[in-house]
Design an enzyme around this catalytic site. Structure first.
Site, PDB file in Angstrom:
ATOM      1  N   ASP A  14      -2.356  -3.262 -10.398  1.00  0.00           N
ATOM      2  CA  ASP A  14      -3.180  -2.196 -10.703  1.00  0.00           C
ATOM      3  C   ASP A  14      -2.952  -2.008 -12.200  1.00  0.00           C
ATOM      4  O   ASP A  14      -2.999  -1.147 -12.785  1.00  0.00           O
ATOM      5  CB  ASP A  14      -2.507  -0.927 -10.340  1.00  0.00           C
ATOM      6  N   GLU A  62     -11.626   2.348  -3.663  1.00  0.00           N
ATOM      7  CA  GLU A  62     -10.482   2.932  -4.596  1.00  0.00           C
ATOM      8  C   GLU A  62     -10.656   2.237  -5.834  1.00  0.00           C
ATOM      9  O   GLU A  62     -11.740   1.687  -6.335  1.00  0.00           O
ATOM     10  CB  GLU A  62      -9.108   2.578  -4.335  1.00  0.00           C
TER      11      GLU A  62
END
Length: 490
Positions: free
Chosen positions: A39, A230
């Site tokens: 991420d 997401e």
């Protein structure tokens, strides 16, 4: 200056087999191999790119078998930085959440986002992350690498925040600093039910107050985010605002053809305002499975550095090289194409990006600055780093055949005569310094003797004087010593 017997050193290293690296020499992805990092989020500050990454940490069962990554044990954020996008300096792991972290009220630290702002005449740094899927934390520091503190001792956004209780996954923050000094936070994701997969309605945007640690208003829905899964992203490019996200995995072939993107792909929307409304724009990065054969969730950050746009994202190429298969992610960087003024389709590669500038060997270089390595680890160095997890780091867990490399070292025509290596040691060993390969031309052999674990500068005359630009390799023999930094003298 210490005197060494060169033939003895040569014999030592002739018997040592270099450890095998987890990425090919010359490849720049993933950006680091000493730890996992997922991420990724990029912060450009003072001529460097700082990457903040979810600290994926392999989990094993009672029999030592690798378990699938559930993210439930993650409470740290990894930080590295670079001025050339090839040689990365390790700044450690921010102890972000849990009782041992800054946000003691939170359990997890997922999907960090970072920015800075001048407050009271001084640059202040802010690190936002998700506490599992149930809210957003904020940490602050006087440095991009910490130490970070929790200035509000609680969540910045929680399920009690207006318009957030119904957000399926209240996570994955992204932060925008606009040209007028205002700041905005983007969060959310998840599919409430199968019938809402095409338009989940779980994205939110909110303006931040001037202090960056409170909200200026209530979070508002971002409307019509098709097949949202997401991974919030936000960029301002040519006076347009581009919101980006990962599409979900409920898309049919007909859905993909209709919308022009695939499931698990990074998609962009565009607006004239940071709060929207946004309209569909383009996909920018297919799922890592398309490029590397192993897929999973897709998470990204787009950033500009030295007049070029890049996209950083995670893949599973490191765990594959390690012989693992548990969904543990590592960070890549590749070029982001800009067409017609906006972000366009980019390609994931193992080669990564080209080096943007050469490294100066006459400055003191932290030993944890690396383009590649094998058989080493890095540990915190100094009280602040040990306490908070991030800050100064040193090369550790050295053994016979460990090595590290830095690319594009520019010796110029200065004719250096000596190398200085700062080392702390309770054991003995040696370091072979060479150019253009661990088996390349040796330019120095550095003996290591026990120093009671005190920092010691070791000065060694060069056996061979390099000129121009070379890759530099440090190959290690022995154990129980750590390397802090190095520099050449001219």
């Amino acid at each position: 200056m210490q005197v060494i017997e060169t033939h003895t050193m040569e014999e030592i290293f002739e018997r040592i087999k270099p450890c095998e690296a987890f990425k090919m020499q010359g490849n720049h992805n993933p950006v680091m191999t000493q730890r996992f990092g997922a991420d990724p989020y990029a912060l450009v500050y003072d001529g460097r790119v700082y990457l903040y990454m979810t600290g994926d940490d392999p989990m094993y069962d009672e029999n030592g078998k690798l378990k699938e990554n559930t993210y439930g044990n993650i409470n740290k954020i990894n930080v590295v930085s670079s001025q050339d996008l090839v040689n990365w300096t390790d700044h450690g792991t921010v102890y972000a959440a849990s009782e041992s972290g800054a946000a003691k009220w939170g359990a997890n630290s997922w999907a960090p986002a970072a920015t800075y702002k001048k407050i009271d005449g001084k640059d202040r740094f802010f690190l936002y992350f998700a506490n599992n899927g149930n809210g957003i934390a904020v940490l602050s520091a006087d440095s991009p690498v910490g130490p970070f503190i929790d200035p509000i001792n609680g969540p910045l956004i929680s399920r009690k925040t207006p318009n957030c209780a119904e957000v399926t996954w209240l996570f994955d923050p992204a932060v925008l600093m606009d040209d007028d000094g205002s700041a905005y936070l983007y969060v959310g994701g998840g599919v409430p039910s199968p019938d809402k997969a095409s338009n989940p309605g779980t994205a939110r945007v909110v303006k931040l107050a001037n202090d960056m640690i409170s909200l200026d208003g209530d979070p508002q829905p971002i409307e019509n985010v098709a097949f949202l899964f997401e991974d919030s992203g936000i960029n301002k490019i040519n006076d347009k605002y581009y919101y980006s996200y990962c599409s979900n995995f409920s898309m049919t072939r007909e859905d993909e053809e209709k919308h022009g993107f695939e499931q698990g792909e990074i998609v962009t929307l565009v607006s004239d305002s940071p709060m929207g409304p946004f309209k569909p724009y383009r996909p920018v990065l297919k799922n890592p499975e398309f490029f590397f054969g192993l897929g999973g969730n897709n998470h990204h950050c787009m950033f500009e550095f030295k007049n070029q746009w890049y996209i950083t994202y995670h893949s599973r190429i490191l765990e594959e090289a390690m012989g693992m298969n548990g969904g543990y992610r590592s960070t890549n960087i590749d070029i982001l194409d800009i067409k017609d003024g906006g972000p366009s389709v980019s390609k994931g590669t193992r080669e990564g990006v080209k080096q943007l500038s050469y490294l100066n060997p006459y400055d003191e270089v932290k030993a944890v600055t690396m383009s590649n390595s094998a058989g080493i680890n890095t540990v915190q160095y100094g009280d602040d780093a040990v306490l908070s997890g991030s800050g100064d780091m040193i090369v550790s867990v050295i053994k016979d055949g460990s090595w590290l490399s830095v690319e594009g070292v520019d010796f110029g025509d200065e004719k250096p005569f000596e190398i200085c290596m700062k080392i702390k040691s309770s054991g003995e060993g040696a370091i072979r310094v060479s150019i253009d390969g661990y088996d390349g031309q040796a330019i120095a052999y550095v003996p290591v003797e026990a120093s009671g674990n005190e920092d010691e500068d070791i000065f060694i005359a060069l056996e061979y004087v390099p000129e121009g630009v070379h890759d530099l390799y440090f190959t290690f023999a022995g154990s129980d010593y750590e390397v802090i930094s190095w520099r050449f003298l001219k």
